[in-house]
Write a protein that holds these residues in place. Structure first.
Motif, PDB file in Angstrom:
ATOM      1  N   ALA A  36     -28.805 -16.002 -18.113  1.00 16.40           N
ATOM      2  CA  ALA A  36     -29.340 -14.698 -17.700  1.00 16.40           C
ATOM      3  C   ALA A  36     -28.296 -13.927 -16.910  1.00 16.40           C
ATOM      4  O   ALA A  36     -28.127 -12.709 -17.098  1.00 16.40           O
ATOM      5  CB  ALA A  36     -30.606 -14.888 -16.867  1.00 16.40           C
ATOM      6  N   GLY A  37     -27.577 -14.628 -16.031  1.00 13.18           N
ATOM      7  CA  GLY A  37     -26.532 -13.971 -15.251  1.00 13.18           C
ATOM      8  C   GLY A  37     -25.444 -13.400 -16.127  1.00 13.18           C
ATOM      9  O   GLY A  37     -24.956 -12.283 -15.894  1.00 13.18           O
ATOM     10  N   ASP A  38     -25.061 -14.143 -17.161  1.00 15.17           N
ATOM     11  CA  ASP A  38     -24.023 -13.654 -18.079  1.00 15.17           C
ATOM     12  C   ASP A  38     -24.523 -12.474 -18.904  1.00 15.17           C
ATOM     13  O   ASP A  38     -23.761 -11.537 -19.200  1.00 15.17           O
ATOM     14  CB  ASP A  38     -23.565 -14.785 -19.003  1.00 15.17           C
ATOM     15  CG  ASP A  38     -22.730 -15.838 -18.276  1.00 15.17           C
ATOM     16  OD1 ASP A  38     -22.175 -15.519 -17.205  1.00 15.17           O
ATOM     17  OD2 ASP A  38     -22.644 -16.973 -18.783  1.00 15.17           O
ATOM     18  N   ALA A  39     -25.818 -12.496 -19.264  1.00 14.23           N
ATOM     19  CA  ALA A  39     -26.390 -11.376 -20.019  1.00 14.23           C
ATOM     20  C   ALA A  39     -26.346 -10.100 -19.185  1.00 14.23           C
ATOM     21  O   ALA A  39     -26.030  -9.015 -19.686  1.00 14.23           O
ATOM     22  CB  ALA A  39     -27.817 -11.691 -20.440  1.00 14.23           C
ATOM     23  N   VAL A  40     -26.638 -10.221 -17.894  1.00 14.12           N
ATOM     24  CA  VAL A  40     -26.568  -9.059 -17.013  1.00 14.12           C
ATOM     25  C   VAL A  40     -25.124  -8.606 -16.850  1.00 14.12           C
ATOM     26  O   VAL A  40     -24.834  -7.398 -16.836  1.00 14.12           O
ATOM     27  CB  VAL A  40     -27.204  -9.395 -15.643  1.00 14.12           C
ATOM     28  CG1 VAL A  40     -26.970  -8.251 -14.656  1.00 14.12           C
ATOM     29  CG2 VAL A  40     -28.694  -9.655 -15.800  1.00 14.12           C
ATOM     30  N   LEU A  41     -24.203  -9.559 -16.756  1.00 16.86           N
ATOM     31  CA  LEU A  41     -22.787  -9.197 -16.608  1.00 16.86           C
ATOM     32  C   LEU A  41     -22.284  -8.397 -17.809  1.00 16.86           C
ATOM     33  O   LEU A  41     -21.399  -7.541 -17.665  1.00 16.86           O
ATOM     34  CB  LEU A  41     -21.939 -10.458 -16.432  1.00 16.86           C
ATOM     35  CG  LEU A  41     -21.990 -11.107 -15.042  1.00 16.86           C
ATOM     36  CD1 LEU A  41     -21.358 -12.491 -15.077  1.00 16.86           C
ATOM     37  CD2 LEU A  41     -21.275 -10.229 -14.016  1.00 16.86           C
ATOM     38  N   ARG A  42     -22.843  -8.667 -18.978  1.00 21.75           N
ATOM     39  CA  ARG A  42     -22.414  -7.900 -20.154  1.00 21.75           C
ATOM     40  C   ARG A  42     -22.854  -6.439 -20.058  1.00 21.75           C
ATOM     41  O   ARG A  42     -22.208  -5.546 -20.605  1.00 21.75           O
ATOM     42  CB  ARG A  42     -22.974  -8.552 -21.424  1.00 21.75           C
ATOM     43  CG  ARG A  42     -22.278  -9.854 -21.800  1.00 21.75           C
ATOM     44  CD  ARG A  42     -22.646 -10.310 -23.191  1.00 21.75           C
ATOM     45  NE  ARG A  42     -24.005 -10.816 -23.270  1.00 21.75           N
ATOM     46  CZ  ARG A  42     -24.353 -12.091 -23.040  1.00 21.75           C
ATOM     47  NH1 ARG A  42     -23.428 -12.979 -22.706  1.00 21.75           N
ATOM     48  NH2 ARG A  42     -25.607 -12.473 -23.137  1.00 21.75           N
ATOM     49  N   VAL A  43     -23.969  -6.196 -19.371  1.00 18.01           N
ATOM     50  CA  VAL A  43     -24.469  -4.832 -19.192  1.00 18.01           C
ATOM     51  C   VAL A  43     -23.856  -4.196 -17.952  1.00 18.01           C
ATOM     52  O   VAL A  43     -23.490  -3.018 -17.947  1.00 18.01           O
ATOM     53  CB  VAL A  43     -26.008  -4.846 -19.077  1.00 18.01           C
ATOM     54  CG1 VAL A  43     -26.535  -3.436 -18.840  1.00 18.01           C
ATOM     55  CG2 VAL A  43     -26.638  -5.448 -20.320  1.00 18.01           C
ATOM     56  N   LEU A  44     -23.742  -4.987 -16.877  1.00 18.07           N
ATOM     57  CA  LEU A  44     -23.203  -4.517 -15.594  1.00 18.07           C
ATOM     58  C   LEU A  44     -22.072  -5.461 -15.173  1.00 18.07           C
ATOM     59  O   LEU A  44     -22.294  -6.397 -14.403  1.00 18.07           O
ATOM     60  CB  LEU A  44     -24.290  -4.522 -14.515  1.00 18.07           C
ATOM     61  CG  LEU A  44     -25.225  -3.324 -14.419  1.00 18.07           C
ATOM     62  CD1 LEU A  44     -26.304  -3.605 -13.384  1.00 18.07           C
ATOM     63  CD2 LEU A  44     -24.469  -2.060 -14.046  1.00 18.07           C
ATOM     64  N   PRO A  45     -20.868  -5.251 -15.685  1.00 19.07           N
ATOM     65  CA  PRO A  45     -19.771  -6.188 -15.398  1.00 19.07           C
ATOM     66  C   PRO A  45     -19.475  -6.340 -13.911  1.00 19.07           C
ATOM     67  O   PRO A  45     -18.940  -7.371 -13.492  1.00 19.07           O
ATOM     68  CB  PRO A  45     -18.578  -5.561 -16.135  1.00 19.07           C
ATOM     69  CG  PRO A  45     -19.180  -4.686 -17.186  1.00 19.07           C
ATOM     70  CD  PRO A  45     -20.454  -4.175 -16.605  1.00 19.07           C
ATOM     71  N   GLY A  46     -19.834  -5.345 -13.114  1.00 19.61           N
ATOM     72  CA  GLY A  46     -19.508  -5.422 -11.697  1.00 19.61           C
ATOM     73  C   GLY A  46     -20.578  -6.060 -10.833  1.00 19.61           C
ATOM     74  O   GLY A  46     -20.469  -6.044  -9.605  1.00 19.61           O
TER      75      GLY A  46
END
Length: 271
Positions: A36-46
């Motif tokens: 889930a954390g990586d999925a969010v990072l793809r949308v919000l890299p920062g």
């Protein structure tokens, strides 16, 4: 009010404290949280940098409160132990500081010993409770804190899990009403502001990523909505801003704006 049942540790769905721990480089997370954390990072890299900026804000806010004379802290939604927790920062400056942590995540309870390493002069306690059960929170806190004296009420990254605006404001009002004037209210909150450096639509997509995976519900709010959460408190300068921009270290360049906004208010006793 009936006491809420104790939640069990669920490793099949992501949990916000564990995702946060992953972004901060911690080890108390599971594959579902990292996915889930990586999925969010793809949308919000920062977003990982945002987590770090929020943690840095906690340190600056606690130092500000200690300098203002606060020696008692009630930290709700404390999350998993990491470096520079509230008691670490406060007792480093004022060893007699007393801190009560509150969380309803059973994994946090399992690690509560790391939150209770107080100085001999001060005290730390941990309460397993839901912030919506304010009477349980306050009665438990009163075992360690003197609520007739000023308290620093810390609500970092927890009100964004209360989806209804009125309910979030009522929770704050019930807590603040029991605090002595001269107490402080500290809030950080997921924000959907759109600025030159922030994409509000991306934040909303990131929130959906977590919720669609069965994660803890999250509500991003606007800066104006976050400001309304300071019930019974007068905001200190600079008001509600990106947590990286709240009284940054003057010896360093301020960090970039991040989608977590924060503020500190002094309790006026007007609730």
């Amino acid at each position: 009010m009936a006491k809420r049942p104790r939640p069990e540790i669920d490793t099949s769905a992501p949990q916000s404290a564990r995702i946060w721990d992953y972004w901060l480089g911690g080890r108390e997370n599971y594959p579902v949280d990292r996915e889930a954390g990586d999925a969010v990072l793809r949308v919000l890299p920062g977003i990982a940098g945002s987590a770090q900026q929020d943690r840095a804000f906690l340190g600056r806010a606690v130092r500000f409160l200690v300098t203002a004379g606060i020696r008692q802290f009630l930290d709700l939604g404390s999350g998993l132990p990491t470096v520079d927790n509230t008691h670490d920062v406060a007792q480093r400056i004022a060893p007699s500081s007393r801190i009560v942590y509150v969380d309803n995540d059973p994994l946090v309870l399992d690690h509560a010993r790391a939150l209770l390493t107080s100085t001999p002069q001060g005290a730390c306690d941990y309460i397993e409770a839901d912030i919506r059960d304010t009477e349980d929170v306050l009665s438990g806190a009163a075992r360690t804190l003197d609520l007739d004296r000023p308290v620093g009420l810390m609500l970092l990254g927890v009100l964004n899990h209360i989806l209804d605006d009125d309910e979030a404001e009522q929770i704050v009002a019930r807590l603040v009403r029991r605090l002595a004037p001269g107490s402080y209210l500290v809030i950080s909150h997921t924000c959907d502001a759109t600025t030159d450096e922030l994409d509000g639509a991306a934040m909303r997509r990131a929130v959906r990523e977590v919720m669609d995976r069965g994660g803890t519900p999250i509500r991003a709010r606007s800066p104006e909505q976050i400001e309304k959460l300071f019930v019974g408190a007068r905001l200190e300068e600079p008001g509600v801003v990106s947590c990286s921009r709240w009284r940054p270290d003057p010896t360093r360049p301020p960090g970039p704006e991040v989608p977590h906004y924060s503020g500190v208010g002094i309790v006026t006793g007007d609730t």
